[in-house]
Design a protein around this motif. Sequence first.
Motif, PDB file in Angstrom:
ATOM      1  N   GLY A  77       0.833  -1.193   0.000  1.00  0.00           N
ATOM      2  CA  GLY A  77       0.000   0.000   0.000  1.00  0.00           C
ATOM      3  C   GLY A  77       0.869   1.245   0.000  1.00  0.00           C
ATOM      4  O   GLY A  77       2.066   1.148  -0.189  1.00  0.00           O
ATOM      5  N   THR A  78       0.246   2.366   0.210  1.00  0.00           N
ATOM      6  CA  THR A  78      -1.086   2.581   0.751  1.00  0.00           C
ATOM      7  C   THR A  78      -2.166   2.209  -0.269  1.00  0.00           C
ATOM      8  O   THR A  78      -2.131   2.691  -1.409  1.00  0.00           O
ATOM      9  N   LEU A 101      15.237  11.256  -0.708  1.00  0.00           N
ATOM     10  CA  LEU A 101      14.201  11.123  -1.736  1.00  0.00           C
ATOM     11  C   LEU A 101      13.131  12.158  -1.455  1.00  0.00           C
ATOM     12  O   LEU A 101      12.885  12.510  -0.297  1.00  0.00           O
ATOM     13  N   ASN A 103       8.992  12.920  -2.561  1.00  0.00           N
ATOM     14  CA  ASN A 103       7.850  12.446  -3.359  1.00  0.00           C
ATOM     15  C   ASN A 103       6.582  13.206  -3.032  1.00  0.00           C
ATOM     16  O   ASN A 103       6.399  13.721  -1.927  1.00  0.00           O
ATOM     17  N   ASN A 166      -2.782   4.640   7.810  1.00  0.00           N
ATOM     18  CA  ASN A 166      -1.932   5.756   7.390  1.00  0.00           C
ATOM     19  C   ASN A 166      -2.707   7.061   7.536  1.00  0.00           C
ATOM     20  O   ASN A 166      -3.663   7.314   6.791  1.00  0.00           O
ATOM     21  N   THR A 231       8.620   6.628  11.212  1.00  0.00           N
ATOM     22  CA  THR A 231       7.645   7.618  10.848  1.00  0.00           C
ATOM     23  C   THR A 231       7.440   7.646   9.331  1.00  0.00           C
ATOM     24  O   THR A 231       8.183   7.036   8.588  1.00  0.00           O
ATOM     25  N   ASN A 232       6.483   8.474   8.946  1.00  0.00           N
ATOM     26  CA  ASN A 232       6.281   8.782   7.527  1.00  0.00           C
ATOM     27  C   ASN A 232       7.310   9.854   7.088  1.00  0.00           C
ATOM     28  O   ASN A 232       8.212  10.190   7.844  1.00  0.00           O
ATOM     29  N   SER A 250      12.310  11.843   2.429  1.00  0.00           N
ATOM     30  CA  SER A 250      12.761  10.619   3.102  1.00  0.00           C
ATOM     31  C   SER A 250      14.255  10.510   2.960  1.00  0.00           C
ATOM     32  O   SER A 250      14.868  11.231   2.174  1.00  0.00           O
ATOM     33  N   GLY A 251      14.832   9.505   3.617  1.00  0.00           N
ATOM     34  CA  GLY A 251      16.262   9.246   3.469  1.00  0.00           C
ATOM     35  C   GLY A 251      17.063   9.845   4.601  1.00  0.00           C
ATOM     36  O   GLY A 251      16.549  10.104   5.695  1.00  0.00           O
ATOM     37  N   VAL A 281      11.155   3.526  10.967  1.00  0.00           N
ATOM     38  CA  VAL A 281      11.427   3.751   9.539  1.00  0.00           C
ATOM     39  C   VAL A 281      11.773   5.220   9.335  1.00  0.00           C
ATOM     40  O   VAL A 281      11.199   6.097   9.986  1.00  0.00           O
ATOM     41  N   GLY A 282      12.704   5.468   8.430  1.00  0.00           N
ATOM     42  CA  GLY A 282      13.114   6.843   8.138  1.00  0.00           C
ATOM     43  C   GLY A 282      14.622   6.969   8.234  1.00  0.00           C
ATOM     44  O   GLY A 282      15.177   6.984   9.333  1.00  0.00           O
ATOM     45  N   THR A 303      12.687  -0.017   5.513  1.00  0.00           N
ATOM     46  CA  THR A 303      13.409   0.924   4.662  1.00  0.00           C
ATOM     47  C   THR A 303      12.704   1.101   3.333  1.00  0.00           C
ATOM     48  O   THR A 303      12.081   0.173   2.822  1.00  0.00           O
ATOM     49  N   TYR A 304      12.781   2.295   2.807  1.00  0.00           N
ATOM     50  CA  TYR A 304      12.409   2.588   1.428  1.00  0.00           C
ATOM     51  C   TYR A 304      13.659   3.128   0.732  1.00  0.00           C
ATOM     52  O   TYR A 304      14.180   2.529  -0.210  1.00  0.00           O
ATOM     53  N   SER A 305      14.185   4.227   1.289  1.00  0.00           N
ATOM     54  CA  SER A 305      15.353   4.870   0.679  1.00  0.00           C
ATOM     55  C   SER A 305      16.563   3.941   0.648  1.00  0.00           C
ATOM     56  O   SER A 305      17.398   4.042  -0.260  1.00  0.00           O
ATOM     57  N   GLY A 306      16.682   3.060   1.616  1.00  0.00           N
ATOM     58  CA  GLY A 306      17.822   2.142   1.671  1.00  0.00           C
ATOM     59  C   GLY A 306      17.904   1.262   0.436  1.00  0.00           C
ATOM     60  O   GLY A 306      18.998   0.949  -0.046  1.00  0.00           O
TER      61      GLY A 306
HETATM   62  C1  FMN Z   1       8.204   7.419  -3.390  1.00  0.00           C
HETATM   63  C2  FMN Z   1       7.657   7.166  -2.014  1.00  0.00           C
HETATM   64  C3  FMN Z   1       6.341   6.744  -1.875  1.00  0.00           C
HETATM   65  C4  FMN Z   1       5.818   6.501  -0.597  1.00  0.00           C
HETATM   66  N1  FMN Z   1       4.527   6.085  -0.480  1.00  0.00           N
HETATM   67  C5  FMN Z   1       4.040   5.798   0.749  1.00  0.00           C
HETATM   68  C6  FMN Z   1       2.724   5.304   0.905  1.00  0.00           C
HETATM   69  O1  FMN Z   1       2.006   5.065  -0.066  1.00  0.00           O
HETATM   70  N2  FMN Z   1       2.283   5.055   2.157  1.00  0.00           N
HETATM   71  C7  FMN Z   1       3.066   5.258   3.276  1.00  0.00           C
HETATM   72  O2  FMN Z   1       2.617   5.013   4.397  1.00  0.00           O
HETATM   73  N3  FMN Z   1       4.318   5.732   3.161  1.00  0.00           N
HETATM   74  C8  FMN Z   1       4.824   5.981   1.943  1.00  0.00           C
HETATM   75  N4  FMN Z   1       6.104   6.447   1.817  1.00  0.00           N
HETATM   76  C9  FMN Z   1       6.912   6.688   3.041  1.00  0.00           C
HETATM   77  C10 FMN Z   1       7.791   5.475   3.405  1.00  0.00           C
HETATM   78  O3  FMN Z   1       7.018   4.366   3.742  1.00  0.00           O
HETATM   79  C11 FMN Z   1       8.693   5.812   4.603  1.00  0.00           C
HETATM   80  O4  FMN Z   1       7.891   6.095   5.726  1.00  0.00           O
HETATM   81  C12 FMN Z   1       9.601   7.002   4.328  1.00  0.00           C
HETATM   82  O5  FMN Z   1      10.062   7.005   2.995  1.00  0.00           O
HETATM   83  C13 FMN Z   1      10.804   7.016   5.262  1.00  0.00           C
HETATM   84  O6  FMN Z   1      11.618   5.888   5.030  1.00  0.00           O
HETATM   85  P1  FMN Z   1      12.988   5.972   4.200  1.00  0.00           P
HETATM   86  O7  FMN Z   1      13.789   7.097   4.781  1.00  0.00           O
HETATM   87  O8  FMN Z   1      13.603   4.613   4.338  1.00  0.00           O
HETATM   88  O9  FMN Z   1      12.616   6.259   2.788  1.00  0.00           O
HETATM   89  C14 FMN Z   1       6.638   6.692   0.553  1.00  0.00           C
HETATM   90  C15 FMN Z   1       7.964   7.104   0.395  1.00  0.00           C
HETATM   91  C16 FMN Z   1       8.486   7.327  -0.870  1.00  0.00           C
HETATM   92  C17 FMN Z   1       9.920   7.768  -1.005  1.00  0.00           C
END
Ligand code: FMN
Length: 324
Positions: A77-78, A101, A103, A166, A231-232, A250-251, A281-282, A303-306
């Motif tokens: 998701g989301t 990153l 977005n 969310n 966190t988000n 993020s990142g 997360v974050g 992780t997302y950015s990782g």
């Molecule tokens: C391109 C992108 C899309 C994301 N979409 C969502 C989302 O749909 N729902 C959500 O809860 N978080 C979303 N996130 C946030 C990530 O889940 C995460 O909380 C945030 O990126 C911090 O983690 P990171 O520093 O590892 O990227 C998104 C992040 C990025 C970069």
Amino acid sequence: MDAPLWKFLPARLAHSLAPWGLKYFADKMPEDTPAWRSFTWKGLHFANRLGIAGGLDKNASHLTLWQRLGVGFIEIGTVTPYAQSANRGKILDRDWDQKNLWNKMGFPNHGSDEIYFNILNEKSSLKVPIFVNIGKNRSRPNDEAELDYQYLADRFSKAADAFVINVSSPNTQGLRDLQSEETLGRLVSVVQQRAAGKPVLVKLSPDMTEEALHASIDTALRYGAEGFVLTNTTLSRPPNCTFPKEGGLSGQSLADLSRKNLKSAISHLGSRRKDLLLVSVGGVLCPEDVEERLALGADLVQTYSGLIFYGPRFFRDTAKRINA
Ligand SMILES: Cc1cc2nc3c(=O)[nH]c(=O)nc-3n(C[C@H](O)[C@H](O)[C@H](O)COP(=O)(O)O)c2cc1C
């Protein structure tokens, strides 16, 4: 690490091609899920504690791919009740030097019907828990938001292993207002009632005051939440940041805020923390960062950015480091 190939592609194109690129790596990896610091919570077994964050697999289209990379759990998701497209204009950018990153996606996804079947189709080949991250359609006004969250809890009650509410994306207008005491309790309560006993977590923003964070935590717990994802993305910006003001960051530059929120939540929870699941997360960008978050008291790390800045070996490299 050397610069990965996707560094040289425009952000959005790299994002669209990523599943194919990742499949190339995944096919060469062993089939096992690496075990390290395994544990069971509310009947869910986590072979390891590192997973992918919400937003990476919005449509649950690549579940077996993540498993092959070695994750311990997957958040999809989301998801919103109905399919919706991304926000208009530029929605994604990267800063390779600062490892950040940006977005402004706004929950583009194929809608709950398709995503539900995507999970069901793969469920029998999955060994890792699936968290379903739910949000409202942008057309749904905030004073009716609970209808969307309730619908999604119903829809996914069989497919999800846990829910993540969310209320913290900065890219859906007014969504973060749902973190307030008046609305959050109601949302948690309707989701919890329809979740068929599956645990309900709440994903919070890093941009709240400490007082507001504690109030959201207390409200969510009072109405049945059993964990938090902290966190988000953030609306704050580091010095000399060239990304637009709106949209989530993020990142690397999110790491301090994310750690601060985790520490604050843990100290506020005190003895209530014991049975809860805390997901950090974050700014988790390398195996050492995973260890650090666990040492701070997180149960799970995402992780997302990782995945972008470190690459697809992140999950198995973390296992190697922790098991060494
Ligand atoms: C391109 C992108 C899309 C994301 N979409 C969502 C989302 O749909 N729902 C959500 O809860 N978080 C979303 N996130 C946030 C990530 O889940 C995460 O909380 C945030 O990126 C911090 O983690 P990171 O520093 O590892 O990227 C998104 C992040 C990025 C970069």
